[in-house]
Each structure stands twice: as C-alpha cells, then as structure tokens.
Design an enzyme around this catalytic site. Sequence first.
Site, mmCIF file in Angstrom:
data_model
loop_
_atom_site.group_PDB
_atom_site.id
_atom_site.type_symbol
_atom_site.label_atom_id
_atom_site.label_comp_id
_atom_site.label_asym_id
_atom_site.label_seq_id
_atom_site.Cartn_x
_atom_site.Cartn_y
_atom_site.Cartn_z
ATOM 1 N N SER A 96 0.851 -1.171 0.000
ATOM 2 C CA SER A 96 0.000 0.000 0.000
ATOM 3 C C SER A 96 0.898 1.236 0.000
ATOM 4 O O SER A 96 1.771 1.363 0.849
ATOM 5 C CB SER A 96 -0.867 -0.060 1.262
ATOM 6 O OG SER A 96 -1.651 1.085 1.378
ATOM 7 N N LYS A 137 -1.056 -0.817 -4.387
ATOM 8 C CA LYS A 137 -2.310 -0.114 -4.045
ATOM 9 C C LYS A 137 -1.935 1.332 -3.775
ATOM 10 O O LYS A 137 -1.063 1.608 -2.952
ATOM 11 C CB LYS A 137 -2.925 -0.781 -2.813
ATOM 12 C CG LYS A 137 -3.812 0.085 -1.937
ATOM 13 C CD LYS A 137 -4.619 -0.768 -0.963
ATOM 14 C CE LYS A 137 -4.806 -0.099 0.386
ATOM 15 N NZ LYS A 137 -5.597 -0.919 1.317
ATOM 16 N N LEU A 138 -2.597 2.255 -4.471
ATOM 17 C CA LEU A 138 -2.340 3.678 -4.257
ATOM 18 C C LEU A 138 -3.445 4.263 -3.395
ATOM 19 O O LEU A 138 -4.629 4.082 -3.695
ATOM 20 C CB LEU A 138 -2.322 4.446 -5.583
ATOM 21 C CG LEU A 138 -1.301 4.027 -6.635
ATOM 22 C CD1 LEU A 138 -1.430 4.940 -7.864
ATOM 23 C CD2 LEU A 138 0.124 4.095 -6.080
ATOM 24 N N LYS A 139 -3.057 4.984 -2.367
ATOM 25 C CA LYS A 139 -4.047 5.722 -1.588
ATOM 26 C C LYS A 139 -4.470 6.923 -2.417
ATOM 27 O O LYS A 139 -3.612 7.615 -2.994
ATOM 28 C CB LYS A 139 -3.412 6.212 -0.277
ATOM 29 C CG LYS A 139 -3.106 5.079 0.681
ATOM 30 C CD LYS A 139 -4.392 4.554 1.282
ATOM 31 C CE LYS A 139 -4.113 3.588 2.414
ATOM 32 N NZ LYS A 139 -5.366 3.056 2.967
ATOM 33 N N ASP A 144 -7.269 3.024 -3.128
ATOM 34 C CA ASP A 144 -8.011 2.987 -1.861
ATOM 35 C C ASP A 144 -8.314 4.416 -1.426
ATOM 36 O O ASP A 144 -7.398 5.220 -1.211
ATOM 37 C CB ASP A 144 -7.150 2.292 -0.798
ATOM 38 C CG ASP A 144 -7.861 2.186 0.550
ATOM 39 O OD1 ASP A 144 -9.046 2.558 0.644
ATOM 40 O OD2 ASP A 144 -7.215 1.717 1.508
ATOM 41 N N ASN A 169 -10.396 5.251 1.285
ATOM 42 C CA ASN A 169 -10.740 5.388 2.714
ATOM 43 C C ASN A 169 -11.903 6.361 2.919
ATOM 44 O O ASN A 169 -11.804 7.307 3.708
ATOM 45 C CB ASN A 169 -9.535 5.834 3.545
ATOM 46 C CG ASN A 169 -8.501 4.737 3.746
ATOM 47 O OD1 ASN A 169 -7.399 4.833 3.218
ATOM 48 N ND2 ASN A 169 -8.847 3.689 4.466
ATOM 49 N N GLU A 225 -11.191 0.739 -3.676
ATOM 50 C CA GLU A 225 -11.561 0.319 -2.325
ATOM 51 C C GLU A 225 -12.221 1.467 -1.569
ATOM 52 O O GLU A 225 -11.710 2.590 -1.563
ATOM 53 C CB GLU A 225 -10.263 -0.117 -1.614
ATOM 54 C CG GLU A 225 -10.469 -0.721 -0.254
ATOM 55 C CD GLU A 225 -9.146 -1.155 0.378
ATOM 56 O OE1 GLU A 225 -8.092 -1.120 -0.304
ATOM 57 O OE2 GLU A 225 -9.166 -1.498 1.575
ATOM 58 N N ASP A 229 -14.098 -2.130 2.433
ATOM 59 C CA ASP A 229 -13.226 -2.365 3.585
ATOM 60 C C ASP A 229 -13.994 -1.924 4.832
ATOM 61 O O ASP A 229 -14.677 -2.732 5.479
ATOM 62 C CB ASP A 229 -11.920 -1.577 3.384
ATOM 63 C CG ASP A 229 -11.024 -1.542 4.613
ATOM 64 O OD1 ASP A 229 -11.307 -2.256 5.585
ATOM 65 O OD2 ASP A 229 -10.024 -0.793 4.616
ATOM 66 N N LYS A 255 -10.392 -7.587 7.129
ATOM 67 C CA LYS A 255 -9.418 -7.246 8.173
ATOM 68 C C LYS A 255 -9.949 -7.865 9.463
ATOM 69 O O LYS A 255 -10.991 -7.426 9.974
ATOM 70 C CB LYS A 255 -9.317 -5.738 8.362
ATOM 71 C CG LYS A 255 -8.444 -5.039 7.353
ATOM 72 C CD LYS A 255 -8.332 -3.567 7.674
ATOM 73 C CE LYS A 255 -7.616 -2.842 6.541
ATOM 74 N NZ LYS A 255 -7.997 -1.428 6.484
ATOM 75 N N GLY A 275 -4.430 -4.791 5.758
ATOM 76 C CA GLY A 275 -3.382 -4.627 6.770
ATOM 77 C C GLY A 275 -3.616 -3.350 7.553
ATOM 78 O O GLY A 275 -4.309 -2.444 7.072
HETATM 79 O O1 NPG Z 1 0.135 -2.707 4.751
HETATM 80 O O2 NPG Z 1 -0.519 -2.918 6.799
HETATM 81 C C1 NPG Z 1 -0.541 -2.350 5.704
HETATM 82 C C2 NPG Z 1 -1.419 -1.133 5.578
HETATM 83 C C3 NPG Z 1 -2.328 -1.182 4.428
HETATM 84 O O3 NPG Z 1 -3.253 0.757 3.470
HETATM 85 C C4 NPG Z 1 -3.262 -0.016 4.396
HETATM 86 N N1 NPG Z 1 -4.086 0.081 5.425
HETATM 87 O O4 NPG Z 1 -7.253 1.576 4.913
HETATM 88 O O5 NPG Z 1 -6.479 -0.346 4.392
HETATM 89 C C5 NPG Z 1 -6.346 0.776 4.903
HETATM 90 C C6 NPG Z 1 -5.013 1.127 5.423
HETATM 91 C C7 NPG Z 1 -4.807 2.122 6.487
HETATM 92 C C8 NPG Z 1 -3.603 2.776 6.505
HETATM 93 C C9 NPG Z 1 -5.751 2.422 7.421
HETATM 94 C C10 NPG Z 1 -3.329 3.733 7.452
HETATM 95 C C11 NPG Z 1 -5.465 3.357 8.372
HETATM 96 C C12 NPG Z 1 -4.275 4.041 8.370
#
Ligand code: NPG
Length: 368
Positions: free
Chosen positions: A135, A161-163, A189, A191, A214, A239, A263, A291
Amino acid sequence: MKIEGIELIRLELPLRYPFRTSFGAVHEREVLLLRVLTPDAEGWSECVAFSTPMYSSEYVDGVAEMIQRFLIPRLREAREPTAEQIGELFAPVRGHRMAKSTVETAVLDAQLRTHGLALGDYLGATRERVPAGVSVGIHDSIPELLEAVTGYLDEGYARIKLKIAPGWDIEPVRAVRERFGDELVLQVDANSAYTLADTRHLARLDAFDLLLIEQPLGEEQLRQHAELAAHLRTPVCLDESIVSAEAAADAIALGACRIVNIKPGRVGGYLESRRIHDLCQANGIAVWCGGMLETGIGRAANLALAGLPGFTLPSDTSASSRYYAQDITEPFELQHGCLQVPTGLGIGISPDQNTLTALTTTRQWIAF
Ligand code: NPG
C-alpha cells in the site's frame, strides 16, 4: 481455556516513512499487544486500532479501557471459555470489534499452542505462501510517488495499491499506469474520501484498468456504494463497511461490492473473518486480507488467514521492512513477491523480549 492473567502491553514503533491517507498521516505506530497466560501456553495478539478514531470509531486508549472494564469481567465470569465461545460471550457488548478481536485472538493463539495446531491449519489455509501487495501512501509529488513505486516493484511486490483522495487521484493513477505499463496489478483505496456526487469523477478511473477501487464512500453507505458501483466499470471493493458477516451479506445482496477486503480486527476476529471468507466464496466474491501496519504479531496471523482458498487477490501483507526498521518479531521477508504462511503453533511467532522491552511504554498485568 483456564486463564491465569492478561497483560496489556503498549509500544511505540517509529515508522520508516510517514504514511499518508485521505484522513491524515501516521508517523509512528502506537501498538497495543495482549498476552494471555494459561497453564500450558501463552497467547499473543495485536490490536489494529490506531491512536485516533480516524479510520474507524475505535482507538487504542478506548480499546484498552473496553478490554479492562467490559471484556475481561465477562471472561472471568465464564468458566474457562474456548476461543470459539468468546464471540457469544462478548455479544451483549455492542460494537468494539477491534477490542473483541484482540482478546479472542490471544485466547485462540494460546488454545492452538496448547493443542499443537498452527492457526493456518486450524482456519483451513491451503497455501504455503501468499502473494504480497503493498500500500503506497499519498506523496507530495508525482515524481516522488513514482520513485516509491519503483522501489517496491524492485523489491518484488505482486501488486500496488495507491491511496487516493480528492486532488490526488486521476493524475497519480495515470502517471503510475503510464510509467509501469498494463502489466502492473494496480488498485486504489479512498478510505471513504468521496461522495456519490463524485460519481462522474470516479468513473474517469475506469480508463486505467484498475483491479479495484476500495471504499470510495462512507462506512455506512452500502446503498450508495451499490448506486456508485452501477456507474463504474472498475470493481468496487469494500473495507470499512464490512464490519461483520451480516454486513458482507447485505453488501453482496445490494450489489455494493464485487470484492471484499477482510481485516480480522475490523470484523471482530479470525473466526468471523473465516465466516466472511466462506460467504464470499459461496457468492463468487473475491477476498483479500487488509493490513493495519501490523508488527510481526498481527502480520503472522493475517498470513494464516490469507492462506485460505478464497483469498484469490494479493493481500496487504507486506514485508516487515515496508514499515519498520526493527520489528518486534523475526522480520517477515519477501521471497519472489510472496510471504510464507507461518507453520509454528498458534500464530507461529512470539515477540523478541529485548526488542519488546526496548519499545514498551507501559505494561499492565491483570490477574484472573
Ligand atoms: O500494509 O498494513 C498495511 C497497511 C495497508 O493501506 C493499508 N491500510 O485503509 O487499508 C487501509 C489502510 C490504512 C492505513 C488504514 C493507514 C489506516 C491508516
């Protein structure tokens, strides 16, 4: 399981690089570990909550309080509950799935160690190794993002995976697709950073042949996700919205997603995760394991789950070095883009005591 006591251990782990998402940046990982002591074995688990309630409503201090005030008393009252009985035991307490998962997982670990079983075998894992995705957080500029992605691909990650967030979506995705070509397995993703009013904007991502988008909308917006999904070619993956097997069943029935990120912490544990896996498999919905910047303790358990047959997409189970210069366990390392499913008893790993002591901020022992 007869429980002699529970220890709550708080740590602070510096991240190698800050990790930025649509709701803010994480600079260090505040970790809550739970150790359960039973006559024959110790069990370990890691809570996935962050310091602040920005990803979901739970946060580390709240989880610690929930465990002490409401969950431990229920455990004490029940006579030697098995891990499989804990879900029902905790059911009268509403929500707080991250807290519940933390307790259940440690008890499950101790139980499996006592009975000589690995978590992967117990859950029904069929694979010895699983492809690892990575990620990639929001960066200050596209050149910096491209440099970060290049580094991960050189390490061998199986998908990127790009935020994304408003103002950091179409152009970074276009740049990564153009630089690395059609072969790159790429997903995004959000969020929960968008609303249904952004439908036309999000449809522009269809041009980049993404594996999935996502959680574009809010946690409670299942119906709106279904409406959005009808306007996108890119498959919607949920998610935050999938808090239980029931929520997953509703999402599937509504057409809110074609893919589910599981998760275990978010859904209340590995047993509920397996139920979601089974439900998705029966409905032709692909799943992968999310994750939460776990240390080796949480990572080990996630790898066991990701070994189940329905986990057909690469999971956010990166190497320990993605986040930490020094993990609290033996580090997990990439081998040809994959991570091994642990084979030791229970979750298959324990913290290194010296590292744990060095990073611990507080420990609290609660005798039963
Ligand atoms: O590789 O453990 C990992 C993190 C993967 O992007 C990831 N987690 O929304 O899925 C998510 C996210 C997350 C990241 C959530 C930071 C909250 C804070």
